[in-house]
Design a protein around this motif. Structure first.
Motif, PDB file in Angstrom:
ATOM      1  N   ILE A   1       0.827  -1.207   0.000  1.00  0.00           N
ATOM      2  CA  ILE A   1       0.000   0.000   0.000  1.00  0.00           C
ATOM      3  C   ILE A   1       0.870   1.270   0.000  1.00  0.00           C
ATOM      4  O   ILE A   1       0.619   2.181  -0.788  1.00  0.00           O
ATOM      5  N   PRO A   2       1.905   1.364   0.837  1.00  0.00           N
ATOM      6  CA  PRO A   2       2.780   2.541   0.731  1.00  0.00           C
ATOM      7  C   PRO A   2       3.500   2.644  -0.613  1.00  0.00           C
ATOM      8  O   PRO A   2       3.710   3.742  -1.120  1.00  0.00           O
ATOM      9  N   ALA A   3       3.845   1.518  -1.210  1.00  0.00           N
ATOM     10  CA  ALA A   3       4.488   1.550  -2.528  1.00  0.00           C
ATOM     11  C   ALA A   3       3.516   2.061  -3.586  1.00  0.00           C
ATOM     12  O   ALA A   3       3.906   2.833  -4.473  1.00  0.00           O
ATOM     13  N   LEU A   4       2.255   1.660  -3.504  1.00  0.00           N
ATOM     14  CA  LEU A   4       1.257   2.180  -4.446  1.00  0.00           C
ATOM     15  C   LEU A   4       1.053   3.678  -4.259  1.00  0.00           C
ATOM     16  O   LEU A   4       0.887   4.422  -5.224  1.00  0.00           O
ATOM     17  N   PHE A   5       1.056   4.128  -3.010  1.00  0.00           N
ATOM     18  CA  PHE A   5       0.917   5.556  -2.739  1.00  0.00           C
ATOM     19  C   PHE A   5       2.095   6.331  -3.340  1.00  0.00           C
ATOM     20  O   PHE A   5       1.906   7.358  -3.982  1.00  0.00           O
ATOM     21  N   ALA A   6       3.303   5.802  -3.144  1.00  0.00           N
ATOM     22  CA  ALA A   6       4.493   6.463  -3.697  1.00  0.00           C
ATOM     23  C   ALA A   6       4.458   6.464  -5.224  1.00  0.00           C
ATOM     24  O   ALA A   6       4.835   7.454  -5.855  1.00  0.00           O
ATOM     25  N   LEU A   7       4.007   5.370  -5.818  1.00  0.00           N
ATOM     26  CA  LEU A   7       3.898   5.321  -7.273  1.00  0.00           C
ATOM     27  C   LEU A   7       2.879   6.331  -7.777  1.00  0.00           C
ATOM     28  O   LEU A   7       3.113   7.014  -8.781  1.00  0.00           O
ATOM     29  N   GLY A   8       1.759   6.460  -7.070  1.00  0.00           N
ATOM     30  CA  GLY A   8       0.757   7.452  -7.456  1.00  0.00           C
ATOM     31  C   GLY A   8       1.295   8.869  -7.388  1.00  0.00           C
ATOM     32  O   GLY A   8       1.049   9.681  -8.279  1.00  0.00           O
ATOM     33  N   LEU A   9       2.057   9.169  -6.346  1.00  0.00           N
ATOM     34  CA  LEU A   9       2.658  10.506  -6.246  1.00  0.00           C
ATOM     35  C   LEU A   9       3.678  10.732  -7.349  1.00  0.00           C
ATOM     36  O   LEU A   9       3.769  11.816  -7.920  1.00  0.00           O
ATOM     37  N   ARG A  10       4.446   9.697  -7.656  1.00  0.00           N
ATOM     38  CA  ARG A  10       5.456   9.834  -8.709  1.00  0.00           C
ATOM     39  C   ARG A  10       4.802  10.046 -10.068  1.00  0.00           C
ATOM     40  O   ARG A  10       5.295  10.790 -10.895  1.00  0.00           O
ATOM     41  N   LEU A  11       3.672   9.389 -10.302  1.00  0.00           N
ATOM     42  CA  LEU A  11       2.966   9.579 -11.561  1.00  0.00           C
ATOM     43  C   LEU A  11       2.360  10.976 -11.660  1.00  0.00           C
ATOM     44  O   LEU A  11       2.238  11.523 -12.760  1.00  0.00           O
ATOM     45  N   LEU A  12       1.981  11.559 -10.527  1.00  0.00           N
ATOM     46  CA  LEU A  12       1.439  12.924 -10.542  1.00  0.00           C
ATOM     47  C   LEU A  12       2.516  13.978 -10.773  1.00  0.00           C
ATOM     48  O   LEU A  12       2.233  15.049 -11.288  1.00  0.00           O
ATOM     49  N   ALA A  13       3.737  13.673 -10.354  1.00  0.00           N
ATOM     50  CA  ALA A  13       4.819  14.649 -10.495  1.00  0.00           C
ATOM     51  C   ALA A  13       5.170  14.799 -11.966  1.00  0.00           C
ATOM     52  O   ALA A  13       5.360  13.824 -12.682  1.00  0.00           O
TER      53      ALA A  13
ATOM     54  N   GLY B   1      -6.825   5.500  -5.836  1.00  0.00           N
ATOM     55  CA  GLY B   1      -8.106   4.852  -5.581  1.00  0.00           C
ATOM     56  C   GLY B   1      -7.942   3.530  -4.853  1.00  0.00           C
ATOM     57  O   GLY B   1      -8.710   3.210  -3.942  1.00  0.00           O
ATOM     58  N   VAL B   2      -6.925   2.756  -5.249  1.00  0.00           N
ATOM     59  CA  VAL B   2      -6.664   1.489  -4.567  1.00  0.00           C
ATOM     60  C   VAL B   2      -6.252   1.746  -3.118  1.00  0.00           C
ATOM     61  O   VAL B   2      -6.679   1.040  -2.204  1.00  0.00           O
ATOM     62  N   VAL B   3      -5.425   2.758  -2.903  1.00  0.00           N
ATOM     63  CA  VAL B   3      -4.980   3.076  -1.538  1.00  0.00           C
ATOM     64  C   VAL B   3      -6.157   3.508  -0.674  1.00  0.00           C
ATOM     65  O   VAL B   3      -6.327   3.020   0.451  1.00  0.00           O
ATOM     66  N   VAL B   4      -6.983   4.395  -1.188  1.00  0.00           N
ATOM     67  CA  VAL B   4      -8.145   4.850  -0.422  1.00  0.00           C
ATOM     68  C   VAL B   4      -9.104   3.692  -0.179  1.00  0.00           C
ATOM     69  O   VAL B   4      -9.664   3.549   0.918  1.00  0.00           O
ATOM     70  N   GLY B   5      -9.295   2.833  -1.178  1.00  0.00           N
ATOM     71  CA  GLY B   5     -10.156   1.660  -1.005  1.00  0.00           C
ATOM     72  C   GLY B   5      -9.634   0.707   0.057  1.00  0.00           C
ATOM     73  O   GLY B   5     -10.398   0.156   0.852  1.00  0.00           O
ATOM     74  N   ALA B   6      -8.315   0.497   0.072  1.00  0.00           N
ATOM     75  CA  ALA B   6      -7.723  -0.392   1.076  1.00  0.00           C
ATOM     76  C   ALA B   6      -7.881   0.187   2.475  1.00  0.00           C
ATOM     77  O   ALA B   6      -8.172  -0.546   3.432  1.00  0.00           O
ATOM     78  N   ILE B   7      -7.720   1.490   2.604  1.00  0.00           N
ATOM     79  CA  ILE B   7      -7.888   2.131   3.910  1.00  0.00           C
ATOM     80  C   ILE B   7      -9.345   2.021   4.359  1.00  0.00           C
ATOM     81  O   ILE B   7      -9.633   1.688   5.510  1.00  0.00           O
ATOM     82  N   ALA B   8     -10.272   2.285   3.440  1.00  0.00           N
ATOM     83  CA  ALA B   8     -11.694   2.196   3.784  1.00  0.00           C
ATOM     84  C   ALA B   8     -12.066   0.763   4.163  1.00  0.00           C
ATOM     85  O   ALA B   8     -12.793   0.538   5.141  1.00  0.00           O
ATOM     86  N   TYR B   9     -11.569  -0.213   3.409  1.00  0.00           N
ATOM     87  CA  TYR B   9     -11.862  -1.615   3.724  1.00  0.00           C
ATOM     88  C   TYR B   9     -11.305  -1.984   5.099  1.00  0.00           C
ATOM     89  O   TYR B   9     -11.970  -2.664   5.879  1.00  0.00           O
ATOM     90  N   GLY B  10     -10.082  -1.534   5.387  1.00  0.00           N
ATOM     91  CA  GLY B  10      -9.487  -1.827   6.691  1.00  0.00           C
ATOM     92  C   GLY B  10     -10.276  -1.224   7.834  1.00  0.00           C
ATOM     93  O   GLY B  10     -10.476  -1.864   8.871  1.00  0.00           O
ATOM     94  N   LEU B  11     -10.750   0.006   7.654  1.00  0.00           N
ATOM     95  CA  LEU B  11     -11.557   0.640   8.693  1.00  0.00           C
ATOM     96  C   LEU B  11     -12.889  -0.083   8.890  1.00  0.00           C
ATOM     97  O   LEU B  11     -13.308  -0.336  10.019  1.00  0.00           O
ATOM     98  N   VAL B  12     -13.544  -0.433   7.804  1.00  0.00           N
ATOM     99  CA  VAL B  12     -14.823  -1.150   7.908  1.00  0.00           C
ATOM    100  C   VAL B  12     -14.593  -2.507   8.550  1.00  0.00           C
ATOM    101  O   VAL B  12     -15.391  -2.947   9.404  1.00  0.00           O
ATOM    102  N   PHE B  13     -13.516  -3.178   8.195  1.00  0.00           N
ATOM    103  CA  PHE B  13     -13.207  -4.495   8.767  1.00  0.00           C
ATOM    104  C   PHE B  13     -12.986  -4.388  10.282  1.00  0.00           C
ATOM    105  O   PHE B  13     -13.492  -5.196  11.059  1.00  0.00           O
ATOM    106  N   LEU B  14     -12.249  -3.380  10.708  1.00  0.00           N
ATOM    107  CA  LEU B  14     -11.971  -3.222  12.132  1.00  0.00           C
ATOM    108  C   LEU B  14     -13.203  -2.794  12.922  1.00  0.00           C
ATOM    109  O   LEU B  14     -13.446  -3.273  14.036  1.00  0.00           O
ATOM    110  N   VAL B  15     -13.988  -1.879  12.348  1.00  0.00           N
ATOM    111  CA  VAL B  15     -15.163  -1.389  13.053  1.00  0.00           C
ATOM    112  C   VAL B  15     -16.213  -2.486  13.196  1.00  0.00           C
ATOM    113  O   VAL B  15     -16.920  -2.552  14.200  1.00  0.00           O
TER     114      VAL B  15
END
Length: 95
Positions: free
Chosen positions: A23-35, A77-91
């Protein structure tokens, strides 16, 4: 008699690699693609700021291409989806 459940250990290892590194690697790749890419003027013709009274260098940062923008949106989108899924799973009391 084995005290280690190797199947469970493998599941924890794979989940840790995906969540902890993927997930952090996908976030970094997304930022690199935006740059955008930078195009600096030729260093021999443009003086640096403050040297010999010259004007400061101008660096133009181009906007990302539509393909890079689409890739960045997909990664984020994948990063935000993974975070949302993790929160829903924990809650929901997931164990």
């Amino acid at each position: 008699m084995s005290f280690i459940e190797w199947g469970a250990l493998g599941q924890v290892l794979v989940a840790g690699l995906i969540v902890g590194a993927g997930i952090p690697a996908l976030f970094a790749l997304g930022l690199r693609l935006l740059a955008g890419t930078t195009t600096a003027p030729d260093a021999r013709t443009a003086p640096a700021a403050g040297k010999d009274g010259g004007a400061p260098r101008t660096i133009a940062i181009a906007r990302p291409t539509p393909a890079r923008l689409a890739g960045a949106i997909a990664c984020m989108g994948v990063v935000v989806g993974a975070i949302a899924y993790g929160l829903v799973f924990l809650v929901s009391g997931g164990h």
